[in-house]
Design a protein around this motif. Structure first.
Motif, mmCIF file in Angstrom:
data_model
loop_
_atom_site.group_PDB
_atom_site.id
_atom_site.type_symbol
_atom_site.label_atom_id
_atom_site.label_comp_id
_atom_site.label_asym_id
_atom_site.label_seq_id
_atom_site.Cartn_x
_atom_site.Cartn_y
_atom_site.Cartn_z
ATOM 1 N N TYR A 87 0.814 -1.221 0.000
ATOM 2 C CA TYR A 87 0.000 0.000 0.000
ATOM 3 C C TYR A 87 0.847 1.269 0.000
ATOM 4 O O TYR A 87 0.535 2.250 -0.685
ATOM 5 C CB TYR A 87 -0.934 -0.011 1.211
ATOM 6 C CG TYR A 87 -1.754 1.241 1.371
ATOM 7 C CD1 TYR A 87 -2.874 1.469 0.559
ATOM 8 C CD2 TYR A 87 -1.419 2.202 2.328
ATOM 9 C CE1 TYR A 87 -3.626 2.615 0.701
ATOM 10 C CE2 TYR A 87 -2.174 3.354 2.479
ATOM 11 C CZ TYR A 87 -3.274 3.560 1.658
ATOM 12 O OH TYR A 87 -4.011 4.716 1.802
ATOM 13 N N HIS A 118 4.239 1.653 -0.743
ATOM 14 C CA HIS A 118 5.558 1.607 -1.377
ATOM 15 C C HIS A 118 5.898 2.885 -2.136
ATOM 16 O O HIS A 118 7.047 3.280 -2.224
ATOM 17 C CB HIS A 118 5.645 0.401 -2.314
ATOM 18 C CG HIS A 118 4.905 0.565 -3.603
ATOM 19 N ND1 HIS A 118 3.529 0.468 -3.687
ATOM 20 C CD2 HIS A 118 5.346 0.849 -4.858
ATOM 21 C CE1 HIS A 118 3.163 0.662 -4.936
ATOM 22 N NE2 HIS A 118 4.230 0.896 -5.660
ATOM 23 N N ARG A 119 4.883 3.570 -2.690
ATOM 24 C CA ARG A 119 5.155 4.782 -3.474
ATOM 25 C C ARG A 119 5.571 5.965 -2.594
ATOM 26 O O ARG A 119 6.300 6.850 -3.043
ATOM 27 C CB ARG A 119 3.917 5.175 -4.295
ATOM 28 C CG ARG A 119 3.580 4.173 -5.399
ATOM 29 C CD ARG A 119 2.421 4.671 -6.233
ATOM 30 N NE ARG A 119 2.034 3.705 -7.259
ATOM 31 C CZ ARG A 119 2.618 3.611 -8.449
ATOM 32 N NH1 ARG A 119 3.606 4.433 -8.753
ATOM 33 N NH2 ARG A 119 2.220 2.698 -9.325
ATOM 34 N N SER A 120 5.105 5.975 -1.354
ATOM 35 C CA SER A 120 5.399 7.120 -0.484
ATOM 36 C C SER A 120 6.673 6.928 0.343
ATOM 37 O O SER A 120 7.092 7.858 1.039
ATOM 38 C CB SER A 120 4.218 7.354 0.466
ATOM 39 O OG SER A 120 3.974 6.206 1.261
ATOM 40 N N SER A 125 10.730 6.371 0.981
ATOM 41 C CA SER A 125 12.017 6.675 0.368
ATOM 42 C C SER A 125 12.759 5.367 0.078
ATOM 43 O O SER A 125 12.421 4.323 0.639
ATOM 44 C CB SER A 125 12.862 7.543 1.305
ATOM 45 O OG SER A 125 13.221 6.808 2.463
ATOM 46 N N THR A 134 12.294 2.006 2.174
ATOM 47 C CA THR A 134 11.805 0.815 1.475
ATOM 48 C C THR A 134 12.700 -0.383 1.746
ATOM 49 O O THR A 134 12.226 -1.492 1.981
ATOM 50 C CB THR A 134 11.731 1.079 -0.039
ATOM 51 O OG1 THR A 134 10.825 2.155 -0.288
ATOM 52 C CG2 THR A 134 11.243 -0.150 -0.779
ATOM 53 N N ARG A 187 11.915 -2.375 -10.063
ATOM 54 C CA ARG A 187 10.705 -1.925 -9.376
ATOM 55 C C ARG A 187 9.640 -3.019 -9.453
ATOM 56 O O ARG A 187 8.903 -3.134 -10.428
ATOM 57 C CB ARG A 187 10.162 -0.639 -10.028
ATOM 58 C CG ARG A 187 11.085 0.559 -9.893
ATOM 59 C CD ARG A 187 11.119 1.078 -8.468
ATOM 60 N NE ARG A 187 11.903 2.293 -8.344
ATOM 61 C CZ ARG A 187 13.197 2.333 -8.094
ATOM 62 N NH1 ARG A 187 13.847 1.192 -7.957
ATOM 63 N NH2 ARG A 187 13.837 3.479 -7.976
ATOM 64 N N ARG A 244 8.255 -4.078 -6.099
ATOM 65 C CA ARG A 244 7.974 -4.275 -4.672
ATOM 66 C C ARG A 244 6.501 -4.542 -4.409
ATOM 67 O O ARG A 244 6.169 -5.438 -3.628
ATOM 68 C CB ARG A 244 8.428 -3.033 -3.887
ATOM 69 C CG ARG A 244 9.920 -2.764 -3.987
ATOM 70 C CD ARG A 244 10.323 -1.567 -3.137
ATOM 71 N NE ARG A 244 11.697 -1.174 -3.384
ATOM 72 C CZ ARG A 244 12.071 -0.240 -4.235
ATOM 73 N NH1 ARG A 244 11.162 0.423 -4.915
ATOM 74 N NH2 ARG A 244 13.345 0.044 -4.398
ATOM 75 N N TRP A 245 5.637 -3.754 -5.021
ATOM 76 C CA TRP A 245 4.209 -3.908 -4.719
ATOM 77 C C TRP A 245 3.699 -5.264 -5.202
ATOM 78 O O TRP A 245 2.850 -5.888 -4.559
ATOM 79 C CB TRP A 245 3.400 -2.776 -5.346
ATOM 80 C CG TRP A 245 3.347 -2.808 -6.846
ATOM 81 C CD1 TRP A 245 4.203 -2.209 -7.728
ATOM 82 C CD2 TRP A 245 2.378 -3.477 -7.645
ATOM 83 N NE1 TRP A 245 3.847 -2.471 -9.027
ATOM 84 C CE2 TRP A 245 2.714 -3.248 -9.008
ATOM 85 C CE3 TRP A 245 1.255 -4.260 -7.362
ATOM 86 C CZ2 TRP A 245 1.987 -3.760 -10.072
ATOM 87 C CZ3 TRP A 245 0.514 -4.776 -8.430
ATOM 88 C CH2 TRP A 245 0.883 -4.519 -9.765
ATOM 89 N N THR A 246 4.221 -5.740 -6.334
ATOM 90 C CA THR A 246 3.808 -7.045 -6.842
ATOM 91 C C THR A 246 4.219 -8.158 -5.887
ATOM 92 O O THR A 246 3.417 -9.031 -5.525
ATOM 93 C CB THR A 246 4.434 -7.297 -8.224
ATOM 94 O OG1 THR A 246 4.101 -6.222 -9.101
ATOM 95 C CG2 THR A 246 3.937 -8.605 -8.814
#
Length: 259
Positions: free
Chosen positions: A22, A24-26, A28, A32, A86, A88-90
């Motif tokens: 949820y 990961h985009r916010s 650093s 992360t 990139r 991470r979310w997956t």
């Protein structure tokens, strides 16, 4: 009634994965990496409790959980070498699903192992799952990068396609070696236990996966396969491999309710 430690760790791991997916985009890059390390450690502790419990249990869901952890381990190492990666979310989403599945379907009891070497067969099989899974993640990243390049949206900091392709086939080759060792070990255990080689669904799908991945590597070596042909063949082989153990055990444990 106290909650078992395995349940607590499983819920904590699933929640940590979900939060990482949820947020990961916010986060650093440094935050992360720390978050990824914490989730990796929580998942490892969950697996240790699960795999070394008494009596031993194993099934399709624990196999998937170990596979996702192995893929995350590969990604954590590679992301330090190649910060452009990139996914991470997956991986965090897959981790959430895998941990919850393992908690809900812990697998079959194994009070006594027929051979002390049987865990070696399992370890080889799970390791091949992890390496082929890492290859699939790299192939997906390669597809995404190729699509962005064609649309003119390729960022300057993106990972080069040739590097992704090279990494993909390295994991495919390593996974093929371990899958070969898994099949050889399975045949050897059958001889040791004085059993016949059984052509069930697990064996058939595993051999199909081995043949498909072998054809992919041969096509790459002799015909220079790359792009969509190579990726689709890899996805097909990974699908056969998934059906080989996890799929067969899922049908037995969940649908047919048989050990």
């Amino acid at each position: 009634m106290p909650v078992p430690p395995l349940t607590v760790l499983s819920l904590a791991s699933a929640l940590a994965y979900a939060l990482l997916a949820y947020a990961h985009r916010s986060l650093s890059p440094v935050a992360t990496r720390w978050a990824l390390g914490c989730v990796w450690l929580l998942h490892l502790l969950t697996l240790v409790l699960m795999l070394f419990a008494e009596p031993a249990r194993f099934g399709f869901a624990p196999a998937l959980s170990v596979t996702v952890w192995l893929v995350l381990t590969v990604y954590a190492i590679e992301s330090r070498l190649f910060p452009q990666m990139r996914a991470r979310w997956t991986l965090a989403g897959l981790g959430t699903v895998a941990v919850l599945l393992a908690m809900s379907f812990p697998g079959q009891h194994y009070p006594e192992l027929r051979s002390a070497w049987l865990p070696l067969h399992w370890a080889l099989g799970i390791a091949s799952y992890g390496l082929i899974g890492a290859a699939v993640i790299h192939a997906w990243l390669m597809q995404r990068a190729e699509k962005a390049m064609r649309q003119g949206h390729m960022p300057e900091t993106a990972m080069p396609l040739l590097t992704l392709e090279r990494l993909t086939f390295r994991f495919v080759g390593a996974g093929f070696v371990l899958l070969t060792a898994t099949l050889v070990a399975g045949g050897w255990f059958s001889e040791v236990l004085n059993e016949r080689w059984v052509w069930n669904h697990k064996t058939a799908f595993s051999v199909l996966a081995w043949l498909t991945v072998g054809i992919l590597l041969l096509g790459r070596w002799r015909l220079g396969w790359r792009g969509r042909t190579a990726i689709r063949t890899l996805y097909l082989g990974a699908g056969f491999l998934l059906l080989g153990y996890a799929g067969s055990r899922f049908v037995l444990e969940v649908i047919l309710h048989r050990a």
